[in-house]
Design a protein around this motif. Sequence first.
Motif, short mmCIF file in Angstrom:
data_model
loop_
_atom_site.label_atom_id
_atom_site.label_comp_id
_atom_site.label_asym_id
_atom_site.label_seq_id
_atom_site.Cartn_x
_atom_site.Cartn_y
_atom_site.Cartn_z
N PRO B 77 -25.85 -11.75 33.33
CA PRO B 77 -25.39 -11.71 34.67
C PRO B 77 -25.86 -10.23 35.11
CG PRO B 77 -23.52 -11.57 32.89
CD PRO B 77 -24.96 -11.88 32.35
N THR B 169 -27.34 -21.92 32.78
CA THR B 169 -26.41 -20.57 32.76
C THR B 169 -27.51 -19.40 33.51
OG1 THR B 169 -25.42 -21.17 30.54
CG2 THR B 169 -25.72 -18.73 31.16
N ASN B 173 -26.66 -17.24 36.58
CA ASN B 173 -26.77 -15.83 36.43
C ASN B 173 -27.80 -15.12 37.40
OD1 ASN B 173 -24.40 -15.83 34.61
ND2 ASN B 173 -25.80 -15.31 32.91
N THR B 176 -26.29 -14.21 40.66
CA THR B 176 -25.19 -13.04 40.84
C THR B 176 -26.15 -11.92 41.06
OG1 THR B 176 -25.29 -12.32 38.39
CG2 THR B 176 -23.86 -14.08 38.76
#
Lengths: 216, 216, 216, 216
Positions: B77, B169, B173, B176
């Motif tokens: 992230p 994932t 991420n 973000t």
Amino acid sequence: MRPTRPLPGSLVQRYHGWKATTFADNAAWYRRLGAEGQRPRVMVISCCDSRVHVTSIFGAEQGEFFIHRNIANLVPPYEPDGLRHGTSAAIEYAVTSLRVSQIMVLGHSQCGGVEACDKMCMGHAPALEAQDSFVGRWMDMLRPGWEAVQTIEDDAERREALEKQAVLTSIDNLMTFPFVRAAVDAGDLVLHALWNDIVDGTLEGHDAVTDRFSQI
Amino acid sequence: MRPTRPLPGSLVQRYHGWKATTFADNAAWYRRLGAEGQRPRVMVISCCDSRVHVTSIFGAEQGEFFIHRNIANLVPPYEPDGLRHGTSAAIEYAVTSLRVSQIMVLGHSQCGGVEACDKMCMGHAPALEAQDSFVGRWMDMLRPGWEAVQTIEDDAERREALEKQAVLTSIDNLMTFPFVRAAVDAGDLVLHALWNDIVDGTLEGHDAVTDRFSQI
Amino acid sequence: MRPTRPLPGSLVQRYHGWKATTFADNAAWYRRLGAEGQRPRVMVISCCDSRVHVTSIFGAEQGEFFIHRNIANLVPPYEPDGLRHGTSAAIEYAVTSLRVSQIMVLGHSQCGGVEACDKMCMGHAPALEAQDSFVGRWMDMLRPGWEAVQTIEDDAERREALEKQAVLTSIDNLMTFPFVRAAVDAGDLVLHALWNDIVDGTLEGHDAVTDRFSQI
Amino acid sequence: MRPTRPLPGSLVQRYHGWKATTFADNAAWYRRLGAEGQRPRVMVISCCDSRVHVTSIFGAEQGEFFIHRNIANLVPPYEPDGLRHGTSAAIEYAVTSLRVSQIMVLGHSQCGGVEACDKMCMGHAPALEAQDSFVGRWMDMLRPGWEAVQTIEDDAERREALEKQAVLTSIDNLMTFPFVRAAVDAGDLVLHALWNDIVDGTLEGHDAVTDRFSQI
């Protein structure tokens, strides 16, 4: 909803071409690699740069090279602080699980990450000095290397020297990992420091005795 | 003295072979790429695994793909904490400096990093839980993904599902990162989520509508 | 007393040179190959001829090619009669124990064994027809191949055609081994038929569709 | 239709690399070798094992070594029974047609064929005792050698001793060929018995006086 999109048709077409040719010609070997696991001889640490194709340069087979690529082919020092370290994880996996016999750090000319570092260290790139600059904070690793070459006045010469410092910084940092040092000392692992001129195709290797790079 | 060693002769020979053929055939293009800089269309985030050759699968030309490779093709992230983040630096450079038009996250079958994560989450790999396990701390990123698939009993099925969770994932991420989200929202950047079966050569793509992977 | 003699000094000197250089540069890899065993991808069946160096042509690494060399790169038919069959033993070991993914039969120009066969079949080499001629009895395998090319009048052309017949005879005989056929049928093993012109370095490959050799 | 397939692209690329460099550098010599025929000084009998590269160890030039490779570098006894004998054909051609001056039998450590023989003789490998086991029937040649070392209890030591027995068996069988014995007696041919440790690179030679192997 996740914002993923289908692959463009041109890439889909290339993939199908690969599957019908390269994959088909190697299917028996790929199946075996899948069943028995990989057993690469070499770990390569090279740059993300789109102009560096290590598999092409060394005619690598599927299964032969375990490849980590990051900005400026940098290895950070050993820091077992419980935080995330992607490069260190790759090195740990290669050396302790796969037990590769060689690690090759491959730098290259015209490296954008190194150029950014040079500008930042010259004080010409304030944006890179901001805390939230990932490239800046990543390239901080190369500040000591920049100090070693800062007296070179010609920009191109200094940057080439800095590209080679990046490779040597990685070699030095690799040796701070206990499992790397132990494997090197035991003769189970060999390190290679290389620099590729992407314009004229030259490959230079570091000579431990003279501490200089020379053409291979 | 730095512990570097010369390249083995067989790799030197292969390099000279490449220089006399592939390099010679493309010298004009490489010279131009060197002079004008790279202008890759795509950033690829794939695994270090020696059995995954993204340049081969997509018939990539020199200069076309900017490639970051780490364990299990994971993107962490957004964390602008002033520490080193190699993957984030690569993404920042690709999106803000090179302004790539696509990011392709490419997972694959038989992934050793994902297998390690699975064992760790099952409680079968205490060594990976130690603070100084770089692989363990890196794979912590995938713990939420593991929770999403943990009810699958068959090991092989659960791991394949987890390999796909690793890709998703990374997509989540990626979003973000403010500069990624802004470029995606502006229509300047497209994300692709892919998974390659290294044994049978299949390529699957994520479909945003169904939130599932299907064969390309 | 066994009539062995020490190696001549020139070969001893070359060996020590190899040990100090090539071996030293690859020691970590050789140690690993010794500890973990070989896992070659390819079996090569080529001629004993001193002018054919398959490892050089294909830049083979130690551990990559399992190599059987005999006169005229011939594979006999499957004959499980309890007698000694050296070529069949090598094939059995490669396919059933090492599970290689490819078998490459590599013929070559100016082959002395093929020339002997040609002379024998023309009736010009009575000594080769004697029961105690090992070369003659070995080359009997190629008599059907000779019949297929006997109408070619030019000696050089007929011999080149016969060299290619030797390769195809080996391919055909390989397919009489049940474990070879099973592996080929299962997609676990691929066969390549090749012919190398040792004078001009050309390599030709057999095309299954046209049943002809053409330049690679 | 014959089931041959094209060479994988990576091997094609390596071949073209070889042709543009090694071949081009030696073209004059290869042309002469093609025109005048080979005139090798040495016949080498070594194992098919992918980890043994005799041309590398002795820095062999094209045209210098006539090389026969089979499982466990074994020479059968002289049996002029009119049947096919591949190894005997290679020896006959080397000694009577090419008139080599030396025959080198090169054994090696970690030999899979010798290990198979050891297991078979210990009664631990019933599959190798079947009539249709080509490896088993080929390794029968080494049963007398196994009897000579069977009292050695340590597996690794016994197998190394058996690897050396394989070399000596070949030397002894070579001397049963009338043309070999005649050439040796006339001083026209010299035999060398060698054993290579593939892990540490050691080369041992047989000393006729002490009947033992010692490091070269």
